[in-house]
Enzyme design. Structure first.
Site, PDB file in Angstrom:
ATOM      1  N   ARG A 254      12.237   9.687  16.985  1.00  0.00           N
ATOM      2  CA  ARG A 254      11.210  10.716  17.084  1.00  0.00           C
ATOM      3  C   ARG A 254      10.325  10.415  18.297  1.00  0.00           C
ATOM      4  O   ARG A 254       9.469   9.544  18.234  1.00  0.00           O
ATOM      5  CB  ARG A 254      10.364  10.728  15.799  1.00  0.00           C
ATOM      6  CG  ARG A 254       9.550  11.992  15.595  1.00  0.00           C
ATOM      7  CD  ARG A 254       8.523  11.796  14.478  1.00  0.00           C
ATOM      8  NE  ARG A 254       7.382  11.041  14.963  1.00  0.00           N
ATOM      9  CZ  ARG A 254       6.579  10.308  14.205  1.00  0.00           C
ATOM     10  NH1 ARG A 254       6.804  10.196  12.911  1.00  0.00           N
ATOM     11  NH2 ARG A 254       5.559   9.651  14.729  1.00  0.00           N
ATOM     12  N   HIS A 258       4.394  12.886  14.544  1.00  0.00           N
ATOM     13  CA  HIS A 258       4.977  13.416  13.305  1.00  0.00           C
ATOM     14  C   HIS A 258       4.795  14.936  13.251  1.00  0.00           C
ATOM     15  O   HIS A 258       5.741  15.684  13.047  1.00  0.00           O
ATOM     16  CB  HIS A 258       4.334  12.747  12.088  1.00  0.00           C
ATOM     17  CG  HIS A 258       4.596  13.446  10.798  1.00  0.00           C
ATOM     18  ND1 HIS A 258       5.863  13.578  10.275  1.00  0.00           N
ATOM     19  CD2 HIS A 258       3.750  14.087   9.941  1.00  0.00           C
ATOM     20  CE1 HIS A 258       5.785  14.252   9.133  1.00  0.00           C
ATOM     21  NE2 HIS A 258       4.525  14.577   8.913  1.00  0.00           N
ATOM     22  N   TYR A 267      -0.317   4.077  15.527  1.00  0.00           N
ATOM     23  CA  TYR A 267       0.544   3.113  14.840  1.00  0.00           C
ATOM     24  C   TYR A 267       1.787   2.717  15.648  1.00  0.00           C
ATOM     25  O   TYR A 267       2.599   1.921  15.214  1.00  0.00           O
ATOM     26  CB  TYR A 267       0.987   3.673  13.482  1.00  0.00           C
ATOM     27  CG  TYR A 267       1.569   5.065  13.542  1.00  0.00           C
ATOM     28  CD1 TYR A 267       2.895   5.281  13.904  1.00  0.00           C
ATOM     29  CD2 TYR A 267       0.774   6.180  13.274  1.00  0.00           C
ATOM     30  CE1 TYR A 267       3.419   6.558  13.973  1.00  0.00           C
ATOM     31  CE2 TYR A 267       1.292   7.460  13.343  1.00  0.00           C
ATOM     32  CZ  TYR A 267       2.616   7.652  13.694  1.00  0.00           C
ATOM     33  OH  TYR A 267       3.129   8.912  13.778  1.00  0.00           O
TER      34      TYR A 267
END
Lengths: 356, 324
Positions: A254, A258, A267
């Site tokens: 990815r 998100h 993160y």
């Protein structure tokens, strides 16, 4: 003691990140036109994705989940599907819908919070499922229906690595195995479930190996290699028509956040994502097409212009759409609204009128 | 007409419908050769084959989840969940999907699913086998919840549920599975969903109930020789407010009876609706006879938790004795 099940997990790659065919044997049979179509669809998806993020930033659509980096996994698998096959997507499979022939305006519309964009029934793409993994049993059930109806059709259930921790995934796989469902389980392992990396999601070496527990075939493919994804899905569909479901793990990454509500830098170090860019699916495929002279620079320019126009057209059409009648927030609850709810229907109409 | 208990009547409904509609499939644990733990599907696997009466793996959420997939592809799955406590496991799929797919897809897809499940206590079963979780499902928009009170009712309501193009939760009061016998037609007939039945007309009070407690309610009324109108709700969602309000306007007094816990139960909703539409007709506060707001005790104290005709009779006497 003796080994009673020596499990093997296979890995499929056809095209490496430099654009070189590394596995001629598994090269799928695709015409030059089809290969160009795959390129066009991946580029269309990426352009659509960029446009969606931009529209969201401008407040013209709401929360949107980017597919950036997963174009090959989505386009390759959807392109392998036949007309009668149906996709059960999660919330990130916009490229699946586009590949199947859904119009960009419908997907924009859905992200403006309008149910009319949720389903592309005419191209057999079911509505997005937001609770992670909860659509996997639907794909198993649809595949059970095809088996019962003796139809040459299959359901492809799309989900991510995070879903594989849920009971829905395991129950669906188990049912599909037991009932010989016409189902392909297509996992896009993009290595993140929001912030949780795959290493913390499961202790298993691969997701593909989870198939073994349910008596079905599991295969890991290079999810950024569109030729491998296409080949694996095509083979799995042929098996599914005969009642043999498969789990395909497309190992991808990815590259984006998100969703538009997320900030991955919280993160994940941006350098880490950067490292993965060299494995992304479109540039390697373009290199291959150029090297083999299937695609020329002039054609590429033409394709890009065409896509730009298509997306612009999509935005225009989407923004020209009138909202649906307010009473339709209750009109689709049942086939026929029970008498008991008629006063609420009237209240909704009245309230919408006053709000104007 | 044949004399049938509720198990026979439900079996007969399934048989009638399966014979006429090949898109109907049954899915549940032990429903095939074993005929289900209460034998409701006895003989159906033999008659219609294992591909239509499917013994499912032991996973309630999975049963519900795959049924949604089958339903949107043109089948009409009828599920059996073995016990009420386990029906809660299906809530995720019912709440997040089955109830919403028609709405989410603007009517392009829909879910004609009937979920059958025994409900309630009274058979000295293990924990989780004697629960009354109907309110959880009744609270979900897009879901119908049906609870029959006897064999004749069960067959007609189940056939309507199966023919309904939207999801229906059909709870079968297990306490009366074999306790009541009635004359039931062997052929198919329907009883409309969402319509309550005035079981007995009366003028001085309205007793509203559903499921297994209709029987004790009628006995209590008989023993008191009271002039009570008795309503069997049949469907608890959607609720037939009209029948309730018409009766309350006539009688002015109300007792509501259900086994599920009192807190936020069906009775609470009925009282709210009476408050909205028949408040000025009331001559006494409304009384509820319900389960306690505690965990259903295990078998040794099951009787203490459960209702009985004495508890119901006491409430009737109390409400009738209140002077205006």
């Amino acid at each position: 003691m003796k080994v009673i099940n020596g499990c093997e997990v296979t890995y499929l790659q056809v095209l490496d990140e430099t654009g070189k065919i590394v596995n001629k044997k598994d090269m799928p049979k695709l015409s030059k036109e089809e290969l160009k179509k795959l390129y066009y669809l991946m580029l269309l998806s990426r352009t659509f994705d960029g446009e969606s993020i931009s529209l969201q930033r401008q407040g013209r659509i709401y929360t949107y989940a980017s597919l950036y980096g997963q174009e090959a996994a989505q386009v390759g698998s959807a392109f392998a599907m036949g007309k009668d096959d149906i996709a059960f997507p999660s919330f990130r499979e916009h490229a699946v819908a586009l590949t199947r022939g859904a119009k960009p305006e419908g997907i924009f519309l859905y992200h403006k919070g309008d149910e009319r964009g949720a389903v592309s029934k005419e191209v057999n793409v079911f509505s997005p499922s937001i609770p992670v993994g909860s659509q996997i049993p639907h794909a198993a059930g649809a595949g059970m229906a095809f088996a019962y109806q003796k139809k040459k059709a299959a359901a492809v259930g799309y989900f991510g690595d995070g879903s594989t921790s849920k009971g829905d995934f395991h129950e669906a796989m188990n049912f599909a195995g037991v009932f010989g469902a016409h189902t392909v389980f297509l996992c896009q392992n993009n290595q993140f479930a929001i912030s949780l990396p795959i290493a913390e999601q499961t202790e298993a070496q691969t997701i593909a190996q989870k198939a073994i527990a349910y008596g079905m075939k599991g295969i890991r493919v290079d999810g950024n290699d569109i030729l491998a994804v296409y080949k694996a899905t095509k083979d799995a569909l042929e098996d599914a028509y005969k009642g043999n479901p498969t789990l395909i793990e497309c190992l991808t990454y990815r590259l984006g956040d998100h969703t538009t509500s997320d900030d991955a830098s919280k993160y994940r170090k941006p350098e880490e994502a950067k490292k993965h860019e060299k494995f992304e699916p479109i540039s390697r495929f373009k290199k291959y097409l150029m090297k083999t002279k299937i695609l020329t620079e002039t054609e590429d320019k033409k394709i890009q212009e065409q896509i730009k126009k298509e997306i612009e057209e999509g935005v225009k059409n989407f923004e020209a759409m009138k909202p649906y009648p307010p009473e339709d927030i209750i009109n689709y609850l049942f086939e026929k609204l029970p008498d008991e709810l008629l006063p609420e229907l009237e209240e909704i109409k009245l309230s919408a009128g006053e709000a104007k | 007409m044949t004399e049938m208990n509720m198990v026979d009547a439900i079996n007969s409904a399934l048989d009638n419908e399966m014979a006429n509609d090949k898109s109907i499939v049954l899915l549940g644990e032990d429903i095939g050769e074993d005929g289900g733990v209460f034998r409701v599907t006895d003989g159906l696997a033999k008659k219609y084959g294992n591909n239509r009466v499917m013994d499912s793996p032991l996973a309630e959420a999975g049963i519900m989840g795959v049924s949604i997939g089958m339903a949107v592809m043109g089948l009409k799955p009828i599920l059996e969940i073995q016990f009420d406590g386990f029906s809660i496991t299906t809530l995720d799929q019912v709440y997040n999907h089955a109830s919403r797919i028609r709405n989410r897809s603007r009517g392009l897809y829909h879910c004609p699913i009937t979920l059958r499940c025994p409900i309630g206590g009274g058979i000295r079963a293990l924990e989780h086998h004697s629960e009354s979780p109907e309110t959880f499902f009744a609270h979900i928009p897009g879901i119908k919840v049906v609870i029959p009170s006897g064999p004749y009712e069960a067959k007609g309501l189940l056939i309507s549920s199966i023919r309904d193009p939207d999801p229906v939760i059909f709870y079968e009061p297990k306490r009366i599975y074999r306790a009541i016998k009635e004359d039931v037609p062997e052929t198919a007939y329907t009883i409309p969903l969402g319509k309550a039945k005035v079981v007995r007309e009366g003028n001085s009070m309205t007793l509203i109930t559903y499921g297994s407690w209709l029987r004790e309610s009628l006995e209590a009324v008989d023993e008191l020789k009271a002039d009570v109108e008795v309503i069997d709700l049949r469907t608890i969602s959607p609720l037939d407010t009209e029948t309730i309000i018409n009766s309350v306007k006539k009688t002015g007094r109300v007792v509501i009876v259900h086994e599920a816990p009192k807190n936020l139960g069906v009775a609470a909703e009925i009282i709210a609706r009476i408050n909205e539409s028949a408040f000025y007709s009331l001559e006494a506060p409304i009384e509820r006879v319900t389960g306690y707001d505690t965990i259903m005790p295990l078998a040794s104290y099951e009787k203490l938790y459960l209702l009985n005709k004495e508890k119901i009779g006491k409430a009737i006497t109390k409400v009738l004795s209140i002077k205006e």
